[in-house]
Write a protein that holds these residues in place. Structure first.
Motif, PDB file in Angstrom:
ATOM      1  N   UNK A  26     -21.499 -48.263 -33.415  1.00 36.87           N
ATOM      2  CA  UNK A  26     -21.928 -48.578 -34.784  1.00 36.87           C
ATOM      3  C   UNK A  26     -20.708 -48.781 -35.674  1.00 36.87           C
ATOM      4  N   UNK A  84     -24.091 -34.826 -24.079  1.00 36.83           N
ATOM      5  CA  UNK A  84     -24.838 -35.362 -25.224  1.00 36.83           C
ATOM      6  C   UNK A  84     -23.875 -35.790 -26.323  1.00 36.83           C
ATOM      7  N   UNK A  85     -22.829 -34.986 -26.550  1.00 40.19           N
ATOM      8  CA  UNK A  85     -21.863 -35.336 -27.590  1.00 40.19           C
ATOM      9  C   UNK A  85     -21.066 -36.581 -27.204  1.00 40.19           C
ATOM     10  N   UNK A 105     -24.363 -30.227 -22.860  1.00 43.95           N
ATOM     11  CA  UNK A 105     -24.274 -30.511 -24.290  1.00 43.95           C
ATOM     12  C   UNK A 105     -23.066 -31.408 -24.585  1.00 43.95           C
ATOM     13  N   UNK A 162     -22.363 -43.957 -29.096  1.00 46.76           N
ATOM     14  CA  UNK A 162     -23.253 -44.724 -29.968  1.00 46.76           C
ATOM     15  C   UNK A 162     -22.658 -44.847 -31.366  1.00 46.76           C
ATOM     16  N   UNK A 163     -22.102 -43.754 -31.888  1.00 47.63           N
ATOM     17  CA  UNK A 163     -21.481 -43.854 -33.209  1.00 47.63           C
ATOM     18  C   UNK A 163     -20.249 -44.755 -33.154  1.00 47.63           C
ATOM     19  N   UNK A 216     -27.409 -36.046 -18.548  1.00 42.70           N
ATOM     20  CA  UNK A 216     -28.534 -35.358 -19.190  1.00 42.70           C
ATOM     21  C   UNK A 216     -29.751 -35.364 -18.272  1.00 42.70           C
ATOM     22  N   UNK A 217     -29.972 -36.508 -17.602  1.00 47.56           N
ATOM     23  CA  UNK A 217     -31.130 -36.605 -16.705  1.00 47.56           C
ATOM     24  C   UNK A 217     -30.978 -35.637 -15.526  1.00 47.56           C
ATOM     25  N   UNK A 246     -22.410 -39.021 -25.554  1.00 46.07           N
ATOM     26  CA  UNK A 246     -23.353 -40.088 -25.867  1.00 46.07           C
ATOM     27  C   UNK A 246     -23.363 -40.359 -27.382  1.00 46.07           C
ATOM     28  N   UNK A 247     -23.339 -39.281 -28.165  1.00 46.57           N
ATOM     29  CA  UNK A 247     -23.269 -39.440 -29.619  1.00 46.57           C
ATOM     30  C   UNK A 247     -21.986 -40.180 -29.989  1.00 46.57           C
ATOM     31  N   UNK A 282     -31.982 -32.272 -16.745  1.00 47.62           N
ATOM     32  CA  UNK A 282     -33.112 -32.216 -17.680  1.00 47.62           C
ATOM     33  C   UNK A 282     -34.090 -31.102 -17.334  1.00 47.62           C
ATOM     34  N   UNK A 284     -21.205 -42.760 -39.755  1.00 41.80           N
ATOM     35  CA  UNK A 284     -21.116 -42.761 -38.295  1.00 41.80           C
ATOM     36  C   UNK A 284     -19.660 -42.619 -37.840  1.00 41.80           C
ATOM     37  N   UNK A 342     -25.548 -40.518 -20.152  1.00 41.43           N
ATOM     38  CA  UNK A 342     -26.997 -40.328 -20.175  1.00 41.43           C
ATOM     39  C   UNK A 342     -27.485 -39.731 -18.855  1.00 41.43           C
ATOM     40  N   UNK A 362     -18.900 -38.987 -38.070  1.00 40.54           N
ATOM     41  CA  UNK A 362     -19.481 -38.243 -36.947  1.00 40.54           C
ATOM     42  C   UNK A 362     -18.683 -38.494 -35.663  1.00 40.54           C
TER      43      UNK A 362
END
Lengths: 101, 522
Positions: B159, B148-149, B145, B155-156, B203-204, B151-152, B207, B9, B200, B12
């Motif tokens: 973690x 989204x990255x 996009x 979250x990573x 994205x909504x 968000x990635x 969508x 993670x 997030x 990433x």
């Protein structure tokens, strides 16, 4: 991931590229199929179920990204994304076909 | 990816952050600016006079103007003034197909056309934030996009940082790399809920565009879905029979009798002067968090009866509208708006510190040799151009706004051209100068350009701080004071960059000038 740039074998680079593709395209397919499944099966009015399906789909995309880079090999990355996508896609296809013969 | 979940993670996080960091920095900075979009537009069009807010009066004036100047147009658009937007904007289709859209700004009290300078103002930064000046729909796809990255990355990042709360209270200033890491973590964690929400919700917002599969599985096409959810907004057909239209202030009074709390910001009048004329009132969505897309009331223009009003929403609609509203913050009052602004800056700073850290960690390895491999130099140049270069480009836009002649042909586009021209120049400068010098010089120039903006404003418009503060014109004064404050911040960072010696310069043994092709991936 300690390694030197010069010493990275080609196979490693290809595996990383493969994981990226799995995350990008496989992840999108999984997200779309999960979104469709929710939109068809949630006990809500159709328009609402579609909204919830779309909103939730991104969480599956996120999960696919994490899986693609967390799994032990690039093959498993693909398998773990494509297999559920196929299962969901099959259910969706059947549902769609039953609903609109 | 064999070293375990957390290491994977971290990997990433590192690489997704690097590749999308430059783009995300620009998206976050322009998005943060967009919380003050009306104020930026107000500053960019200082000719528009501020009047006491009177909606019925403004409606009457707008109708008069459109009747006189666009009586034959198939539809009219009216954007009403509010506490943050002083003028009325009217628009109509002027014959030549899609491109023939005419837009005018009117004085909210007299209805006279205000000869404003042609500019995109705050709308430029707002559009850039999600369209990136790319052709439709590619910019929106790329920006979504990137979200989204983000968000990635978030979250990573969570973690990766196991001891997230312990690390939050760790701050080690004056320790080089550690300082950047601690800053990155502290800012990241402090506004984490904002970061998660903002990524997030983007994205909504898109969508319907990026995830159409659930719609297409349940509906024949996207239009039938939108018609079911939002109600149709197609242009009504003209009857060909003339009928005088009701006065808009009267229709507005009728609307308020039905919905006393409605705050209307936008009107669309279809087929004005025809027996089938329809008047659509669209609320500004400020009365609550969740924005109902497709909300509004539609009246028959000829007899003044209510033809249609938006249905009450479902829970799903309120939730998705809630994400929309949380992202756009139209519900936010001044205090909350400033909070949003600072949270947005924090997001920008998390991305910026991450980019700096990626490079700094790897440069340390090459400190002894004094040379750095090509890829590190590339990242360095892109870091400089994407951060201090963008800050310079924004200043370039505002300077162009004040200095370009008012009558210049295609003036609004020239402002945008100068924005990108300055950005490109900063990239060239970063290519030619060593890293730390380039940072310092660009930030010093940015400090000068930003702190001088209030002075430039005062000299060119006579609405400088000496007028706006005593006059209580807080939109104008707020802009000037904010850019001045930002300029001071840039001056401070520039001084740090220019003063401190290059840590590598002192110990550069000439013998060790062989390029080390060593790169660590984390």
């Amino acid at each position: 991931m300690k390694s030197t740039a010069a010493g990275l074998p080609l196979s490693y680079r290809l595996a990383v590229a493969s994981r990226c593709l799995a995350a990008l395209f496989g992840g999108y397919a999984l997200a779309a199929m999960a979104g469709v499944l929710l939109s068809q099966w949630l006990p809500l009015p159709r328009a609402d179920a579609v909204q919830v399906g779309m909103m939730s789909s991104f969480l599956f995309y996120l999960g696919a990204f994490i899986w693609a880079f967390a799994s032990h090999s690039a093959w498993r990355a693909w398998l773990g994304i494509l297999l559920p996508s196929l299962v969901l896609g099959t259910i969706n296809g059947l549902t769609y076909w039953v609903a609109r013969p | 990816m064999k070293e375990g979940f957390r290491q994977a993670m971290a990997w990433l996080h590192t690489w997704a952050g690097l590749i999308f960091g430059w783009l995300l920095f620009a998206i976050f900075l322009t998005g943060t600016m967009s919380y003050f979009k009306p104020e930026i537009t107000r500053w960019s069009q200082p000719e528009v006079p501020v009047r006491a807010l009177d909606i019925p009066l403004a409606l009457g004036k707008a109708q008069d103007y459109l009747q006189r100047n666009a009586g034959d147009a198939p539809n009219w658009f009216i954007q009403l003034p509010d506490e943050r937007t002083p003028g009325i904007t009217v628009g109509w289709r002027g014959g030549d197909g899609q491109r023939g859209f005419i837009r005018k700004t009117l004085d909210a009290a007299t209805g006279a056309e205000v000869p404003t300078r042609e500019t995109r103002g705050g709308d430029f930064f707002y559009r850039f934030h999600f369209q990136l000046e790319m052709p439709y729909p590619w910019g929106r796809w790329l920006a979504t996009f990137a979200a989204l990255m983000m968000l990635v990355g978030l979250v990573t990042g969570i973690i990766t940082h196991k001891k997230i709360f312990k690390e939050f209270f760790t701050f080690r200033p004056g320790k080089g790399q550690r300082l950047w890491l601690d800053g990155h973590n502290a800012i990241g964690v402090l506004v984490l809920p904002f970061h998660l929400m903002i990524s997030y919700s983007s994205l909504v917002i898109f969508m319907y565009m990026v995830m159409p599969a659930p719609i297409l599985a349940g509906y024949d096409n996207q239009d039938s879905y939108f018609n079911e959810v939002f109600g149709g907004r197609d242009l009504v057909a003209a009857s060909g029979e003339k009928a005088p239209m009701q006065a808009l202030p009267q229709l507005y009074a009728r609307l308020l009798a039905q919905a006393p709390e409605a705050k209307i910001s936008w009107l669309e009048i279809q087929r004005p002067g025809d027996r089938n004329a329809q008047v659509l009132f669209v609320p500004d969505g400020r009365e609550r968090v969740s924005v109902q897309r497709g909300a509004g009331w539609r009246f028959n223009g000829a007899d003044g009866s209510l033809a249609w009003s938006a249905r009450p929403e479902s829970v799903a609609g309120i939730v998705s509208g809630g994400f929309y509203g949380l992202h756009m913050a139209s519900f936010a009052g001044p205090l909350l708006r400033w909070l949003y602004f600072f949270f947005g800056l924090a997001g920008t700073a998390v991305i910026g510190t991450g980019l700096v850290m990626w490079l700094g960690k790897r440069q340390v390895k090459h400190a002894r040799s004094g040379t750095q491999p090509f890829e590190l130099r590339l990242v360095e140049v892109l870091n400089i151009a994407s951060m201090s270069g963008l800050i310079l480009a924004v200043a370039g836009f505002f300077w162009a706004n004040r200095l370009l002649p008012v009558g210049l042909e295609g003036r609004a586009q020239w402002e945008v051209n100068l924005f990108f021209g300055v950005w490109l120049a900063s990239l060239l400068h970063a290519l030619l100068r060593p890293g730390r010098r380039a940072w310092g010089e660009q930030l010093a120039l940015a400090a000068l350009a930003w702190t001088a903006l209030p002075l430039l404003n005062g000299l060119t418009t006579g609405q400088g701080l000496n007028h706006s503060i005593p006059g209580g014109d807080w939109a104008m004064a707020g802009f000037d004071l904010t850019v001045f404050g930002c300029g001071l911040l840039f001056a401070w960072t520039a001084a740090k960059m220019l003063r401190e010696p290059l840590p590598t310069a002192r110990r550069t043994p000439k013998a060790a000038r062989t390029p080390h092709l060593e790169a660590e991936t984390n």
